[in-house]
Design a protein around this motif. Structure first.
Motif, PDB file in Angstrom:
ATOM      1  N   GLU A  74      -5.729   3.817   6.595  1.00  0.00           N
ATOM      2  CA  GLU A  74      -4.450   4.125   5.968  1.00  0.00           C
ATOM      3  C   GLU A  74      -3.559   2.884   5.962  1.00  0.00           C
ATOM      4  N   VAL A  75      -2.931   2.636   4.817  1.00  0.00           N
ATOM      5  CA  VAL A  75      -2.073   1.468   4.630  1.00  0.00           C
ATOM      6  C   VAL A  75      -0.669   1.964   4.323  1.00  0.00           C
ATOM      7  N   SER A  76       0.323   1.377   4.976  1.00  0.00           N
ATOM      8  CA  SER A  76       1.702   1.764   4.716  1.00  0.00           C
ATOM      9  C   SER A  76       2.428   0.625   4.017  1.00  0.00           C
ATOM     10  N   GLY A  77       3.464   0.954   3.310  1.00  0.00           N
ATOM     11  CA  GLY A  77       4.258  -0.059   2.628  1.00  0.00           C
ATOM     12  C   GLY A  77       3.662  -0.434   1.285  1.00  0.00           C
ATOM     13  N   VAL A  78       3.892  -1.687   0.895  1.00  0.00           N
ATOM     14  CA  VAL A  78       3.445  -2.144  -0.418  1.00  0.00           C
ATOM     15  C   VAL A  78       2.118  -2.884  -0.353  1.00  0.00           C
ATOM     16  N   GLN A  79       1.520  -2.985   0.804  1.00  0.00           N
ATOM     17  CA  GLN A  79       0.243  -3.669   0.941  1.00  0.00           C
ATOM     18  C   GLN A  79      -0.853  -2.838   0.289  1.00  0.00           C
ATOM     19  N   THR A  80      -1.845  -3.542  -0.267  1.00  0.00           N
ATOM     20  CA  THR A  80      -2.973  -2.824  -0.847  1.00  0.00           C
ATOM     21  C   THR A  80      -4.165  -2.811   0.097  1.00  0.00           C
ATOM     22  N   TRP A  81      -4.214  -3.761   1.024  1.00  0.00           N
ATOM     23  CA  TRP A  81      -5.278  -3.819   2.022  1.00  0.00           C
ATOM     24  C   TRP A  81      -4.663  -3.671   3.396  1.00  0.00           C
ATOM     25  N   CYS A  82      -5.480  -3.234   4.351  1.00  0.00           N
ATOM     26  CA  CYS A  82      -4.988  -3.169   5.728  1.00  0.00           C
ATOM     27  C   CYS A  82      -4.918  -4.586   6.297  1.00  0.00           C
ATOM     28  N   ARG A  83      -4.246  -4.720   7.405  1.00  0.00           N
ATOM     29  CA  ARG A  83      -4.032  -6.035   8.006  1.00  0.00           C
ATOM     30  C   ARG A  83      -5.355  -6.687   8.426  1.00  0.00           C
ATOM     31  N   ASP A  84      -6.288  -5.902   8.962  1.00  0.00           N
ATOM     32  CA  ASP A  84      -7.568  -6.461   9.405  1.00  0.00           C
ATOM     33  C   ASP A  84      -8.387  -6.970   8.225  1.00  0.00           C
ATOM     34  N   CYS A  85      -8.439  -6.218   7.128  1.00  0.00           N
ATOM     35  CA  CYS A  85      -9.194  -6.655   5.949  1.00  0.00           C
ATOM     36  C   CYS A  85      -8.550  -7.890   5.326  1.00  0.00           C
ATOM     37  N   GLU A  86      -7.231  -7.930   5.321  1.00  0.00           N
ATOM     38  CA  GLU A  86      -6.533  -9.104   4.788  1.00  0.00           C
ATOM     39  C   GLU A  86      -6.846 -10.342   5.619  1.00  0.00           C
TER      40      GLU A  86
END
Length: 108
Positions: free
Chosen positions: A13-25
């Motif tokens: 699950e991703v919150s905000g305007v990000q399209t990827w999660c922090r780990d994938c980014e």
């Protein structure tokens, strides 16, 4: 974007305007550093446009004021190629291209 959007790569699950999660980014950032030479093609493309507009057009008789727009066209070329390359690399990363099989997450 509403909350509850999932990462297209790992389905977290991703919150905000990000399209990827922090780990994938973070993984994409590490992976894309292996392809850092991609910037060379963008710069070479922009250089060809600048040289053509700035040097060849005045020789052909085009007024110098029009040939100066070649610098802006060259920067636009660099930006366009860089954006296209980033999109291509993100797609390659999502498909698992050039990654060891052990690092590609399985979809459940």
């Amino acid at each position: 974007m509403p909350d509850g959007i999932e990462c297209p790569r790992c389905h977290a699950e991703v919150s905000g305007v990000q399209t990827w999660c922090r780990d994938c980014e973070r993984e994409f950032d590490t992976w894309s550093r292996r392809h850092a030479a991609d910037v060379i093609w963008a710069v070479l493309g922009g250089m060809v446009v600048v040289i053509t507009a700035g040097m060849v057009l005045p020789i052909l008789g085009v007024p110098w004021i029009l040939s100066t727009t070649g610098a802006f066209a060259g920067f636009a070329t660099i930006l366009g190629i860089a954006r296209w390359n980033k999109k291509r690399r993100r797609g390659q990363f999502l498909r698992g291209g050039s990654m060891p099989r052990a690092y590609v997450p399985e979809k459940t």
